[in-house]
Design an enzyme around this catalytic site. Sequence first.
Site, PDB file in Angstrom:
ATOM      1  N   HIS A 132       0.859  -1.184   0.000  1.00  0.00           N
ATOM      2  CA  HIS A 132       0.000   0.000   0.000  1.00  0.00           C
ATOM      3  C   HIS A 132       0.894   1.233   0.000  1.00  0.00           C
ATOM      4  O   HIS A 132       1.920   1.289   0.689  1.00  0.00           O
ATOM      5  CB  HIS A 132      -0.940   0.024   1.209  1.00  0.00           C
ATOM      6  CG  HIS A 132      -2.116   0.919   0.974  1.00  0.00           C
ATOM      7  ND1 HIS A 132      -2.059   2.273   1.226  1.00  0.00           N
ATOM      8  CD2 HIS A 132      -3.344   0.670   0.451  1.00  0.00           C
ATOM      9  CE1 HIS A 132      -3.221   2.819   0.888  1.00  0.00           C
ATOM     10  NE2 HIS A 132      -4.019   1.873   0.412  1.00  0.00           N
ATOM     11  N   HIS A 133       0.487   2.228  -0.804  1.00  0.00           N
ATOM     12  CA  HIS A 133       1.326   3.421  -0.974  1.00  0.00           C
ATOM     13  C   HIS A 133       1.476   4.206   0.340  1.00  0.00           C
ATOM     14  O   HIS A 133       2.367   5.050   0.467  1.00  0.00           O
ATOM     15  CB  HIS A 133       0.724   4.320  -2.056  1.00  0.00           C
ATOM     16  CG  HIS A 133       1.729   5.119  -2.821  1.00  0.00           C
ATOM     17  ND1 HIS A 133       2.967   5.472  -2.305  1.00  0.00           N
ATOM     18  CD2 HIS A 133       1.689   5.644  -4.086  1.00  0.00           C
ATOM     19  CE1 HIS A 133       3.628   6.183  -3.205  1.00  0.00           C
ATOM     20  NE2 HIS A 133       2.886   6.298  -4.288  1.00  0.00           N
ATOM     21  N   SER A 134       0.639   3.933   1.323  1.00  0.00           N
ATOM     22  CA  SER A 134       0.733   4.652   2.596  1.00  0.00           C
ATOM     23  C   SER A 134       1.977   4.279   3.392  1.00  0.00           C
ATOM     24  O   SER A 134       2.368   5.016   4.303  1.00  0.00           O
ATOM     25  CB  SER A 134      -0.510   4.384   3.445  1.00  0.00           C
ATOM     26  OG  SER A 134      -0.641   3.001   3.712  1.00  0.00           O
ATOM     27  N   VAL A 136       5.044   3.077   1.743  1.00  0.00           N
ATOM     28  CA  VAL A 136       6.279   3.222   0.968  1.00  0.00           C
ATOM     29  C   VAL A 136       6.094   4.246  -0.136  1.00  0.00           C
ATOM     30  O   VAL A 136       4.984   4.470  -0.621  1.00  0.00           O
ATOM     31  CB  VAL A 136       6.729   1.890   0.310  1.00  0.00           C
ATOM     32  CG1 VAL A 136       7.055   0.831   1.342  1.00  0.00           C
ATOM     33  CG2 VAL A 136       5.718   1.388  -0.699  1.00  0.00           C
ATOM     34  N   ASN A 288       6.478   7.976   3.007  1.00  0.00           N
ATOM     35  CA  ASN A 288       6.556   8.821   1.829  1.00  0.00           C
ATOM     36  C   ASN A 288       7.292  10.120   2.122  1.00  0.00           C
ATOM     37  O   ASN A 288       7.018  10.784   3.122  1.00  0.00           O
ATOM     38  CB  ASN A 288       5.142   9.144   1.323  1.00  0.00           C
ATOM     39  CG  ASN A 288       4.460   7.947   0.701  1.00  0.00           C
ATOM     40  OD1 ASN A 288       4.625   7.685  -0.488  1.00  0.00           O
ATOM     41  ND2 ASN A 288       3.707   7.196   1.499  1.00  0.00           N
TER      42      ASN A 288
END
Length: 443
Positions: A132-134, A136, A288
Amino acid sequence: MDSAFIQLETPRTPMHVAALMVFEAPEEGVASFVKKLMEDGRKETRITSPWNKVLVSGSRWQLAPSLVTSYDPDLEYHLRHLSLPAPGGEKELGQLVARLHSQPMDLRKLLWECVVIDGLEHDRFAVYVKFHHSIVDGVSGASLLMNGLSDHKDDLTTPPFWVHAAPEKPLSLKPLKLPSFNEVAGTARNVLKMFGQNDALTTLRSAPHSPLNGRIGPQRRFATQAISLNRLKTVARQESVTLNDVVACLVGGSLRRYLQDITALPRESLTAAIPMSLREEGDISSGNAVGMIYSIVGTNIADPVVRLREIHASTSHAKKHVQEVPPQMRVPYSLASMAPAILKMLSGLGGTGRPMFNTVVSNVPGGRKDKYLRGARLLHLYPANIVFQGMAVSFTCYSHAGVLNVGITACRDSVPHMQRLATGLTDALVELEEGLGITGGDL
């Protein structure tokens, strides 16, 4: 930004990123290797951060998402084994990855999935890892995967990816310097410039309408292309531009031909959001830390050499615009410049009205040396990115061992015949080399 990726999650716009790693067969052969890899992986109980993080609430409807640590991974769920149908070529692999990438993640579980894929032709296998982009961005995601590989072919006991922790964020010994009023005011002025029109600077009002920027559906397409880094660097050196400029030029050439073929090429150039790392040197911690600059990709320019030079001018203006912002204000500047796009998506208005940019062109630098998974050499790592309402295709690159690996992710409904975009990249490189009088090479 971490929280925004949770809040932006919808069935049509899942907010996960992934990597498709392709390996050559080890000496023992693919079948026995994959069997042992799966057995060892499912027996492994050690798990480290961020692999062991789970959301307190598995819902996107939360203002401040938070994570807790889980020490009991369900590896029957998170580690899977699939086989390609014959003939096991790039077409079949791309179709399988497109289906995997279309499936939203269960936000009640650990925020990653790993699929081992056999049945590839030429004695190869693949590993598809979804995050999940949250948790990495491109830099930290690639670092997590490289931590799970070895520099040595004879290292046959490397533990699975989730045993290798991401490093903690480096402790900064610099004294905290609060911005002055003038610095805050100057940053605000630079942010406001991004919402106006400017002949030199590509802004959030520079993007034209295109078929790539409407509403999207939940299904994805995925295509890949591998390009020699030496060829790209030769072009960059000859024209005194960056490697990213050359990549953007190839994307522009490919998109130009694609849109011409469907008689939908806008008069103005398409624009790209280009992620820019905001990490301090040596910081490969999870999470991020990324901002954006914006540039034309020259789709309205027929001559590839002129296109490259105009892209270089555009990215140079964008970088200068960011460099005018004091270092301690660059994170808030980046968040402020991205906020309108995020708010438009959160409001449900994404894909309506004029787009703020047309595509994303991202390049994550990798290593020069070969890497191995228990003796199996990594041939390619192709990134798979997000698309969202108002942006139906993105181009993401990762360089490894002399090859630029390009992963193209798109909405299945909005971007038919997407393989043309992949082959269009190499066609655009050949045109650029011919325009510069450069003799091409391999790949």
